[in-house]
Design a protein around this motif. Structure first.
Motif, PDB file in Angstrom:
ATOM      1  N   ASN A 170       0.834  -1.207   0.000  1.00  8.66           N
ATOM      2  CA  ASN A 170       0.000   0.000   0.000  1.00  8.66           C
ATOM      3  C   ASN A 170       0.866   1.252   0.000  1.00  8.66           C
ATOM      4  OD1 ASN A 170      -2.559  -1.210   0.111  1.00  8.66           O
ATOM      5  ND2 ASN A 170      -2.454  -1.445   2.328  1.00  8.66           N
ATOM      6  N   VAL A 230       3.787   1.052  -3.260  1.00  8.75           N
ATOM      7  CA  VAL A 230       3.275   1.143  -4.635  1.00  8.75           C
ATOM      8  C   VAL A 230       1.924   1.868  -4.686  1.00  8.75           C
ATOM      9  CG1 VAL A 230       2.539  -0.181  -6.658  1.00  8.75           C
ATOM     10  CG2 VAL A 230       4.478  -0.980  -5.295  1.00  8.75           C
ATOM     11  N   GLY A 231       0.992   1.492  -3.815  1.00  4.37           N
ATOM     12  CA  GLY A 231      -0.354   2.084  -3.858  1.00  4.37           C
ATOM     13  C   GLY A 231      -0.319   3.591  -3.761  1.00  4.37           C
ATOM     14  N   GLN A 232       0.598   4.093  -2.952  1.00  3.66           N
ATOM     15  CA  GLN A 232       0.715   5.530  -2.731  1.00  3.66           C
ATOM     16  C   GLN A 232       1.095   6.304  -4.006  1.00  3.66           C
ATOM     17  OE1 GLN A 232       2.890   8.229   0.698  1.00  3.66           O
ATOM     18  NE2 GLN A 232       3.645   6.194   0.391  1.00  3.66           N
ATOM     19  N   TYR A 258      -0.286   6.247  -6.740  1.00  6.21           N
ATOM     20  CA  TYR A 258      -1.482   6.724  -7.451  1.00  6.21           C
ATOM     21  C   TYR A 258      -2.010   8.044  -6.878  1.00  6.21           C
ATOM     22  CZ  TYR A 258      -1.445   2.391 -10.022  1.00  6.21           C
ATOM     23  OH  TYR A 258      -1.055   1.361 -10.851  1.00  6.21           O
ATOM     24  N   VAL A 271      -3.216  -2.412  -6.031  1.00  6.79           N
ATOM     25  CA  VAL A 271      -3.328  -1.375  -7.066  1.00  6.79           C
ATOM     26  C   VAL A 271      -4.803  -1.005  -7.290  1.00  6.79           C
ATOM     27  CG1 VAL A 271      -3.052  -0.976  -9.551  1.00  6.79           C
ATOM     28  CG2 VAL A 271      -1.154  -1.903  -8.207  1.00  6.79           C
ATOM     29  N   ASN A 299      -7.233  -1.282  -5.199  1.00  7.59           N
ATOM     30  CA  ASN A 299      -7.688  -0.578  -3.995  1.00  7.59           C
ATOM     31  C   ASN A 299      -7.183   0.870  -3.989  1.00  7.59           C
ATOM     32  OD1 ASN A 299      -8.940  -0.615  -1.301  1.00  7.59           O
ATOM     33  ND2 ASN A 299      -6.853  -0.433  -0.533  1.00  7.59           N
ATOM     34  N   LYS A 321      -6.386   2.738  -6.594  1.00 10.95           N
ATOM     35  CA  LYS A 321      -7.096   3.517  -7.623  1.00 10.95           C
ATOM     36  C   LYS A 321      -8.466   3.947  -7.105  1.00 10.95           C
ATOM     37  CE  LYS A 321      -4.936   1.447 -11.715  1.00 10.95           C
ATOM     38  NZ  LYS A 321      -5.138   0.499 -12.838  1.00 10.95           N
ATOM     39  N   TYR A 360      -9.315   4.274  -3.954  1.00  8.38           N
ATOM     40  CA  TYR A 360      -9.117   5.204  -2.837  1.00  8.38           C
ATOM     41  C   TYR A 360      -8.873   6.616  -3.353  1.00  8.38           C
ATOM     42  CZ  TYR A 360      -6.917   7.564   1.105  1.00  8.38           C
ATOM     43  OH  TYR A 360      -6.599   8.484   2.070  1.00  8.38           O
ATOM     44  N   TYR A 361      -7.955   6.745  -4.301  1.00  8.73           N
ATOM     45  CA  TYR A 361      -7.601   8.089  -4.756  1.00  8.73           C
ATOM     46  C   TYR A 361      -8.667   8.692  -5.673  1.00  8.73           C
ATOM     47  CZ  TYR A 361      -3.084   7.700  -2.526  1.00  8.73           C
ATOM     48  OH  TYR A 361      -2.088   7.578  -1.588  1.00  8.73           O
ATOM     49  N   GLN A 407     -13.162   9.765   0.456  1.00  9.84           N
ATOM     50  CA  GLN A 407     -14.184   9.896   1.504  1.00  9.84           C
ATOM     51  C   GLN A 407     -15.387   8.977   1.286  1.00  9.84           C
ATOM     52  OE1 GLN A 407     -13.414  11.693   4.117  1.00  9.84           O
ATOM     53  NE2 GLN A 407     -11.511  12.197   3.090  1.00  9.84           N
ATOM     54  N   TYR A 466     -16.256   5.724   1.394  1.00  5.03           N
ATOM     55  CA  TYR A 466     -16.729   4.747   2.378  1.00  5.03           C
ATOM     56  C   TYR A 466     -17.098   5.414   3.704  1.00  5.03           C
ATOM     57  CZ  TYR A 466     -15.007   1.036  -0.617  1.00  5.03           C
ATOM     58  OH  TYR A 466     -14.804   0.172  -1.652  1.00  5.03           O
ATOM     59  N   HIS A 485     -11.151  -0.053   3.945  1.00 11.98           N
ATOM     60  CA  HIS A 485     -11.351   0.760   5.145  1.00 11.98           C
ATOM     61  C   HIS A 485     -10.100   0.736   6.005  1.00 11.98           C
ATOM     62  CE1 HIS A 485     -16.040   0.742   5.200  1.00 11.98           C
ATOM     63  NE2 HIS A 485     -15.516   1.418   4.193  1.00 11.98           N
ATOM     64  N   ARG A 500      -5.795   4.746   9.093  1.00 15.34           N
ATOM     65  CA  ARG A 500      -4.521   5.442   8.985  1.00 15.34           C
ATOM     66  C   ARG A 500      -4.750   6.951   8.981  1.00 15.34           C
ATOM     67  NH1 ARG A 500      -0.331   3.202   4.537  1.00 15.34           N
ATOM     68  NH2 ARG A 500      -0.211   1.072   5.236  1.00 15.34           N
ATOM     69  N   GLN A 523      -3.233   7.675   2.815  1.00 16.22           N
ATOM     70  CA  GLN A 523      -2.732   6.588   1.977  1.00 16.22           C
ATOM     71  C   GLN A 523      -3.787   5.496   1.887  1.00 16.22           C
ATOM     72  OE1 GLN A 523       0.839   5.119   3.757  1.00 16.22           O
ATOM     73  NE2 GLN A 523       1.921   7.037   3.547  1.00 16.22           N
ATOM     74  N   PRO A 524      -3.764   4.750   0.792  1.00 17.97           N
ATOM     75  CA  PRO A 524      -4.707   3.635   0.705  1.00 17.97           C
ATOM     76  C   PRO A 524      -4.319   2.536   1.687  1.00 17.97           C
ATOM     77  CG  PRO A 524      -3.179   3.576  -1.126  1.00 17.97           C
ATOM     78  CD  PRO A 524      -2.898   4.851  -0.382  1.00 17.97           C
ATOM     79  N   LEU A 530      -6.620  -3.566   3.412  1.00 19.13           N
ATOM     80  CA  LEU A 530      -6.797  -4.822   2.679  1.00 19.13           C
ATOM     81  C   LEU A 530      -6.516  -6.042   3.543  1.00 19.13           C
ATOM     82  CD1 LEU A 530      -5.290  -4.359  -0.880  1.00 19.13           C
ATOM     83  CD2 LEU A 530      -7.664  -4.639  -0.235  1.00 19.13           C
ATOM     84  N   ILE A 585      -1.017  -5.182 -14.499  1.00 18.18           N
ATOM     85  CA  ILE A 585      -1.455  -4.802 -13.155  1.00 18.18           C
ATOM     86  C   ILE A 585      -1.697  -3.309 -13.020  1.00 18.18           C
ATOM     87  CG2 ILE A 585      -0.633  -4.593 -10.759  1.00 18.18           C
ATOM     88  CD1 ILE A 585       0.550  -7.361 -11.039  1.00 18.18           C
TER      89      ILE A 585
END
Lengths: 118, 288
Positions: free
Chosen positions: A57, A60-62, A64, A93, A95, A97, A99-100, A104, A106, B207, B210, B214-215, B218, B287
């Protein structure tokens, strides 16, 4: 190909465990400037013995939140991941996408269901 | 001061009994010593030593004694190191079916990895496929690091495991004495949510509480997916909330007492020989 840089996670972390967000942040801070410079980045997981979503998260996730989907797709690749870890990365990835696109989303939906009888 | 310990199993009743032990508000407490009276305890699931220890952190005492303890229960808690941790007996080497009680600092993920390496590899916990072992260990790290990140537990993180060869079940429990999921979610959403609703919120994909933008979120979703396929079980206890996820249903219950932190118990079917790899191959280029 001089524009392509391979980043070895085990070299940067000095260990084979990818289990903390702090270490994920170190990887993020290594690859984000390179993508910013227009480099092609290959993130190498060779030698990694344990990988969890918490690390991915942040590492890599950050990305995005800083770059467009297209920039990440065009400039980042990974190597050295087993098939099940690729599946894990895919989930991270997707998740990120979501999120960004609306951080807000959820929280708002759940705000209606709160109560406190304790 | 003396507290009674009833029979403790990895279920709602067992967690309620441990939460009751932690609830000491009704009695003024000035003793230096705490006696745990096991007279009524005829069964104790070894992995439940982790939440029991979390409950005991509510007592600021110089010593804890275990009295009237049946020999078979004494043996269980001696072998898994719990009585050694309390100073009741010297630590002894764990046997082949035990992942011993251990206390880690919150930032000790690497030490936890060393613990799993030592106790999972070649000396207990047999008959698991490489794929299952990997998914199980990933799950444990996700839980441990969640506790490290969100619990704010001053006394650390407590772990314990038990393998039942005849049942082909492995239970592993990770507990903390922190603020609980409820408090994290309350701070994050800024609403007065109760413990069960907070757990329900936390197990949804995406959810996370944090504070950094950040995402995340999971880990518990992946755990649920894994347990569903494996036909195992997860129990999440946090403050007044109890949530059990098995392959069929996912009930929530409110505990009678406030458990002082969070505890996740994961039980897996060790006979599972599935290969936890995608059926259709993913290319890394697809991916992103």
């Amino acid at each position: 190909m001089h524009n392509t840089i391979t980043i070895s996670i085990t070299d940067i972390l000095g260990c084979d465990l990818c289990i903390s967000s702090e270490d994920g942040q170190r990887i993020f801070e290594t690859i984000a400037p390179l993508i910013d410079e227009g480099k092609q980045v290959i993130l190498s997981f060779k030698g990694v013995s344990m990988l969890i979503s918490l690390f991915l998260n942040t590492a890599v996730g950050q990305l995005y939140g800083k770059f467009s989907d297209l920039e990440v797709r065009n400039q980042l690749d990974v190597e050295g991941l087993a098939a099940d870890d690729l599946e894990l990365l895919q989930g991270v990835v997707d998740n990120a996408k979501r999120y960004y696109s609306n951080p807000q989303e959820y929280d708002k939906a759940w705000a209606l269901e709160g109560d406190d009888e304790e | 001061m003396q507290k009674k310990i009833s029979s403790i199993q990895s279920n709602l009743s067992g967690f309620n009994a441990i939460a009751a032990l932690a609830a000491k508000k009704t009695e003024p407490f000035t003793d230096d010593n705490l006696e745990l009276n096991f007279q009524d305890c005829t069964h104790f699931d070894a992995n439940m030593a982790a939440p029991l220890y979390a409950a005991l952190t509510n007592y600021h005492v110089n010593s804890v004694l275990a009295i009237n303890i049946r020999q078979e229960i004494r043996t269980i808690l001696k072998k898994n190191g719990f009585l050694g941790e309390l100073g009741v007996v010297h630590r002894v080497e764990a046997d082949q079916t035990i992942l011993p009680f251990w206390r880690f600092n919150r930032n000790d993920g690497v030490a936890f990895a060393g613990y799993l390496q030592h106790f999972m590899k070649g000396r207990g916990i047999p008959n698991m496929s490489a794929s299952l072992t990997k998914r199980f260990l990933q799950s444990l790290f996700e839980i441990f690091q969640n506790a490290a990140m969100h619990s704010d537990s001053k006394s650390g993180i407590f772990v314990c495991g038990q393998f039942s060869p005849t049942m082909h079940r492995l239970d592993f429990t990770i507990a903390d004495a922190g603020i609980g999921i409820r408090e994290n979610v309350r701070r994050h959403l800024n609403i007065p949510i109760n413990s069960c609703a907070a757990i329900a919120w936390a197990v949804q994909a995406g959810h996370t509480t944090r504070t950094t933008k950040q995402p995340g979120g999971l880990g518990l979703k992946l755990l649920k997916d894994f347990i569903h396929i494996n036909q195992g079980k997860i129990q999440i206890v946090s403050r007044y909330g109890f949530h059990e996820i098995a392959h069929t249903e996912a009930p929530f219950h409110k505990l009678d007492y406030d458990f002082p932190g969070t505890c996740v118990n994961i039980e897996i079917n060790t006979n599972d020989t599935r290969n936890y790899v995608l059926k259709s191959e993913i290319k890394s280029s697809d991916i992103f």
